[in-house]
Design a protein around this motif. Structure first.
Motif, mmCIF file in Angstrom:
data_model
loop_
_atom_site.group_PDB
_atom_site.id
_atom_site.type_symbol
_atom_site.label_atom_id
_atom_site.label_comp_id
_atom_site.label_asym_id
_atom_site.label_seq_id
_atom_site.Cartn_x
_atom_site.Cartn_y
_atom_site.Cartn_z
ATOM 1 N N LEU A 46 0.963 -1.183 -0.189
ATOM 2 C CA LEU A 46 -0.146 0.025 -0.345
ATOM 3 C C LEU A 46 1.016 1.200 0.343
ATOM 4 O O LEU A 46 0.769 2.077 -1.200
ATOM 5 C CB LEU A 46 -1.040 -0.201 1.736
ATOM 6 N N CYS A 58 -7.334 2.282 0.103
ATOM 7 C CA CYS A 58 -8.254 2.199 0.817
ATOM 8 C C CYS A 58 -8.830 3.007 1.605
ATOM 9 O O CYS A 58 -7.743 3.849 1.349
ATOM 10 C CB CYS A 58 -7.622 1.011 1.272
ATOM 11 N N ILE A 69 -5.495 -7.900 0.052
ATOM 12 C CA ILE A 69 -6.166 -7.771 -0.784
ATOM 13 C C ILE A 69 -7.575 -7.297 -1.871
ATOM 14 O O ILE A 69 -8.515 -6.550 -1.938
ATOM 15 C CB ILE A 69 -4.750 -7.009 -1.364
ATOM 16 N N SER A 123 -11.041 -6.202 -1.563
ATOM 17 C CA SER A 123 -11.939 -5.439 -2.467
ATOM 18 C C SER A 123 -13.286 -5.849 -3.031
ATOM 19 O O SER A 123 -14.418 -5.178 -3.061
ATOM 20 C CB SER A 123 -10.829 -5.915 -3.882
ATOM 21 N N ALA A 153 -10.937 -1.821 -0.254
ATOM 22 C CA ALA A 153 -9.911 -1.094 -1.292
ATOM 23 C C ALA A 153 -10.863 -1.508 -3.085
ATOM 24 O O ALA A 153 -10.886 -1.925 -3.168
ATOM 25 C CB ALA A 153 -9.023 -2.860 -1.043
#
Length: 286
Positions: free
Chosen positions: A69, A77, A266, A270, A275
């Motif tokens: 990130l 995010c 991750i 999403s 995310a």
């Protein structure tokens, strides 16, 4: 700093006594204090559960929060999710995300050269942890300029010490509430000191082992290598050759069967709309 100066004779490095002492205390606590307490009192199931929980929590804080990130912006995010990830990373005792990301970006920019903070060409010890014990003459604020514009990153940097202390307090408090002072000390040693030592050294394996031994199926432009067994310790970071070739990909292990829990976290975020903008290399590169 010019390219000519980077290629010149290595600059002198002064000892960073603070980091050396801190790492020495963690190492002594893990290698002597942890087994000594086990011999005298033994650890409870709660202590081991906290060790496992915090190993996963802080390890993913580094791999998902600090690395994919903050350093590479491989996804985006909400700020509250980012804050949680950066707190988890802070509990790993690997410096603030502002400093960590700056060093890591410089590692990619100057891999295998003197300006690479953990240059593996200087040997296993230097790339594993030795680089931490010296002040870095090649440090350059420009590698922190992007992260420095993120207010959550700046918040975590400002409150890094209280964040670290909160993790120490948590382990002692959990053990204390379970079994008094002995329980507090046991949980602190195993889930605090021992777990920190384990997470630090698993992360260090990326800088050392994954630049010295392993396969290079995706490119040979630098010393990065894939090591599937290191991925077992580091939540997928061992697919390091792929990562160096495709730095912004949110996956380090691109194939479905690659053990990469960080990409699964991750991707799950999403699915929960927590995310967005997941970046990945094209199918042709896999």
């Amino acid at each position: 700093m010019t390219h000519a100066s980077l290629a010149a004779q290595p600059l002198p490095r002064a000892w960073n006594y603070g980091t050396a002492i801190l790492f020495g205390l963690v190492t002594l606590g893990a290698l002597i204090g942890v087994p000594a307490f086990a011999y005298l009192y033994d650890y409870s199931r709660l202590d081991w559960a906290m060790f496992g929980l915090l190993y996963v929590f802080t390890g993913l804080g580094i791999t998902v929060g600090y690395h994919r990130l903050a350093a590479h912006r491989s996804f985006d995010c909400p700020n509250w999710v980012k804050a949680g990830l950066l707190i988890a990373g802070g509990w790993a005792l690997e410096n603030s995300v502002l400093k960590w990301a700056s060093d890591h970006i410089r590692h990619h920019a100057h891999c295998d050269r003197e300006a690479d903070p953990y240059n593996a060409q200087r040997g296993f010890w230097h790339s594993h942890c030795g680089w931490l014990f010296f002040d870095d003459p090649y440090a350059d604020d420009k590698y922190a300029s992007r992260s420095g514009q993120d207010r959550v990153v700046i918040w975590q940097h400002r409150y890094y010490v209280p964040i670290v202390l909160s993790s120490i307090a948590l382990t002692f408090l959990v053990g204390f509430l379970s079994n008094g002072w002995v329980g507090g000390m046991g949980c602190f040693l195993l889930a605090g000191v021992g777990r920190t030592f384990a997470v630090l050294n698993s992360t260090f394996c990326i800088n050392s082992i994954c630049h010295l031994w392993g396969n290079q199926p995706h490119g040979q432009s630098d010393s990065s290598r894939d090591s599937w067994w290191v991925s077992l310790l580091t939540f997928g970071e061992g697919y390091h050759n792929y990562h160096h070739m495709y730095q912004s990909d949110y996956r380090n292990g691109p194939r479905w069967y690659n053990f990469d829990p960080s990409k699964w976290v991750i991707f799950t975020l999403s699915l929960l709309s927590l995310a967005t903008q997941l970046r990945r290399a094209s199918a042709e590169t896999e």
